[in-house]
Design a protein around this motif. Structure first.
Motif, PDB file in Angstrom:
ATOM      1  N   ARG A 195     -16.805 -25.392 -25.760  1.00 22.65           N
ATOM      2  CA  ARG A 195     -18.353 -25.575 -25.735  1.00 22.65           C
ATOM      3  C   ARG A 195     -19.163 -24.850 -26.642  1.00 22.65           C
ATOM      4  O   ARG A 195     -18.878 -23.679 -26.920  1.00 22.65           O
ATOM      5  N   VAL A 248     -22.883 -31.045 -19.213  1.00 21.97           N
ATOM      6  CA  VAL A 248     -21.709 -30.542 -19.471  1.00 21.97           C
ATOM      7  C   VAL A 248     -20.669 -31.552 -19.699  1.00 21.97           C
ATOM      8  O   VAL A 248     -21.010 -32.525 -19.740  1.00 21.97           O
ATOM      9  N   ASP A 291     -15.680 -30.295 -16.957  1.00 22.68           N
ATOM     10  CA  ASP A 291     -15.925 -29.097 -16.641  1.00 22.68           C
ATOM     11  C   ASP A 291     -16.319 -28.636 -15.282  1.00 22.68           C
ATOM     12  O   ASP A 291     -16.676 -29.638 -14.408  1.00 22.68           O
ATOM     13  N   GLY A 296     -16.008 -32.301 -24.440  1.00 18.88           N
ATOM     14  CA  GLY A 296     -17.552 -32.104 -24.197  1.00 18.88           C
ATOM     15  C   GLY A 296     -18.311 -33.302 -24.006  1.00 18.88           C
ATOM     16  O   GLY A 296     -17.716 -34.467 -23.629  1.00 18.88           O
TER      17      GLY A 296
END
Length: 282
Positions: free
Chosen positions: A9, A106, A110, A64
């Motif tokens: 991240r 996010v 995640d 991501g």
């Protein structure tokens, strides 16, 4: 194409998913999957690249959010006729718009954190629309010309914050981790009919949502047209277009809400799947 962002991240790299489901690195061609990279001209250039010539990304890196540096995260409320019915609300005459803070965004897999003092954290599988070029006062007929592609979004919501704490919905929609986005952005040329996509969501392997974009009250083209009458849409902006029935709030005889330790899985036909572990806020 299926465009994505992979890695830790804050240090994600641009990539694409090849025909074998492997991640290929795009760093030599674009700095990120964001902004001007999503323009029609840029996407056309990327489409000409032979994926086999791109470096293969080894292992199983984190996905991501599939769009970087999102400028606006615009959401549409009560946009499925069957969802409006389950909540007891009248179908809206015009799209209901609200914003989700971009700090909520996010990656697709995640963890989702239940906010402090939350008692009604809920799930919502939604179709995300990613804007590819500036849209201002566009007509509905040409609205899809401004779309770069589509993705899966989980519009996680805290219902007590949303409806029982006064003011607008944004406070129930914007907690950190409340916007899993991805795993990839599917360019619009690969989506035959955006108004006929199956979508689903499970909690702990129990199917709660099982719907289709065909029950949208306001379709994607209308939403892009409509929103552009009130604000300009910029490349990399994201529209989350509403959810089908089966949210926790709508469960009978009593609503059901998320608890730490549970697992959500969700997906949309042709756009990939997400998986999130639910955790308490540290």
């Amino acid at each position: 194409m299926k465009l994505l962002r992979y890695g830790a991240r804050g240090a994600e790299k641009p990539g694409l998913l090849d025909k074998d489901g492997k991640i290929r690195d795009l760093s030599q061609h674009v700095p990120d999957i964001a902004g001007a990279v999503l323009s029609p001209e840029s996407l056309a250039r990327l489409a000409k690249i032979d994926a086999a010539t791109l470096p293969l990304v080894e292992g199983n890196p984190r996905y991501g959010a599939c769009v970087g540096n999102i400028g606006k995260f615009i959401c549409v409320g009560l946009n499925y006729s069957d969802h409006a019915k389950e909540t007891g609300a009248e179908p809206p005459k015009e799209p209901i718009l609200f914003m989700k803070a971009t700090s909520a965004v996010v990656g697709a897999n995640d963890n989702v954190m239940i906010p402090r003092n939350s008692v009604k954290t809920d799930w919502e599988v939604e179709l995300g629309v990613v804007i590819g070029r500036e849209a201002r006062y566009v007509d509905e007929k040409s609205a899809l010309d401004y779309v770069a592609g589509y993705c899966v979004i989980n519009d996680v919501s805290e219902r007590a914050f949303q409806t029982e704490r006064g003011g607008q919905w944004v406070k129930g929609k914007s907690a950190d981790t409340f916007g899993p986005t991805g795993p990839w952005l599917v360019t619009k040329d690969e989506v035959k009919d955006v108004q006929n996509l199956g979508m689903w969501l499970d909690v702990d392997e129990k199917r709660y949502q099982n719907g289709s974009t065909k029950t949208m009250i306001f379709g994607v083209a209308h939403l892009v047209h409509y929103i552009s009458q009130f604000m300009s849409l910029q490349p990399g902006d994201v529209i989350s277009t509403g959810t089908p029935p089966g949210v926790g709030l709508g469960q009978k005889p009593n609503p059901i809400y998320l608890k730490a330790g549970q697992v959500m899985r969700l997906g949309i036909e042709g756009l990939g799947e997400q998986r999130q572990q639910v955790i308490a806020t540290p």
